[in-house]
Scaffold this active site. Sequence first.
Site, short mmCIF file in Angstrom:
data_model
loop_
_atom_site.label_atom_id
_atom_site.label_comp_id
_atom_site.label_asym_id
_atom_site.label_seq_id
_atom_site.Cartn_x
_atom_site.Cartn_y
_atom_site.Cartn_z
CG ASP A 127 -0.35 -0.58 2.46
OD1 ASP A 127 0.89 -0.56 2.58
OD2 ASP A 127 -1.10 -1.06 3.33
CG ASN B 245 -9.00 -1.82 12.02
OD1 ASN B 245 -8.05 -2.43 11.56
ND2 ASN B 245 -9.52 -0.75 11.43
C1 F6R Z 1 1.37 -1.56 6.11
C2 F6R Z 1 0.05 -2.18 6.23
C3 F6R Z 1 -0.72 -2.18 7.49
C4 F6R Z 1 0.12 -2.45 8.72
C5 F6R Z 1 -0.75 -2.41 9.98
C6 F6R Z 1 0.05 -2.61 11.25
O1 F6R Z 1 1.90 -1.71 4.83
O2 F6R Z 1 -0.41 -2.66 5.25
O3 F6R Z 1 -1.73 -3.17 7.39
O4 F6R Z 1 0.73 -3.69 8.62
O5 F6R Z 1 -1.42 -1.18 10.06
O6 F6R Z 1 0.91 -1.52 11.44
P1 F6R Z 1 2.03 -1.54 12.58
O7 F6R Z 1 3.01 -2.56 12.18
O8 F6R Z 1 2.61 -0.14 12.53
O9 F6R Z 1 1.33 -1.84 13.84
#
Ligand code: F6R
Length: 240
Positions: A67, A133
């Site tokens: 993303d 979530n």
């Molecule tokens: C990032 C992504 C998100 C993160 C998720 C967890 O490319 O696709 O799904 O993996 O928001 O983020 P962290 O690791 O910062 O808790």
Amino acid sequence: MEVIIVKDNQEAGTVAANIIAERIKQNPKIVLGLATGSTPITTYQTLVKKCQEDNLDFSRITTFNLDEYKGLLPTHEQSYRYFMNQNLFDHININKAQTFIPSGIDLQDPEQYDNSIESAGGIDLQLLGLGVNGHVGFNEPGTSFDSKTAVVDLAQSTISSNSRFFSTKEEVPTQAVSMGLASIMNAKEILLIATGSNKAEAVYHLVKGKVTEQWPCSILQKHSNTTIIIDKKAASLLEK
Ligand code: F6R
């Protein structure tokens, strides 16, 4: 789904990097799907070490990131292109022309990204983080399991959580371009990392919950080759 429980995020990074390194050795032209966020930073640090100290060869691999924030140029310090350069690509012998991240600026035809993945032979190994979530990529609760790469609205909780990286509230992106759930499910193998007690509820739904679009991660129960690496805190609701 194979579940590996580790001590903390550092150990999760070591275990994940070992699996990724193994796959690269088995297939030097592997197509990797990559994630950003706090969780995989230790994985990337370990991969950098493996490249610099053990000559793990990234020169022939191809990568597709999950993303990118809508509206951020690749040069923006909070863009995911910037993150990937800083945390991984600038420190390994990868051909940057073979590293792909959805454009947050050119939003004409986001599904073209899925075609590019297909043309590269599909993703062999997809690395994922997990939202509090239950989002994977930026597929927020309520996203169709059939979704392909698209411009998506971020959930309020995601916007709040991401605000820690921006100096003002107004700068925090409210939309992103994300690979869809169907795009992710097409990967031949999935490796998800989740650490910390704030991920425990999502991990519960990922492993034991009903498969429902309200918990996007639950779709991974239907994938035949998924490994999740979680620390004890993230696993805390599984044992009850
Ligand atoms: C990032 C992504 C998100 C993160 C998720 C967890 O490319 O696709 O799904 O993996 O928001 O983020 P962290 O690791 O910062 O808790």
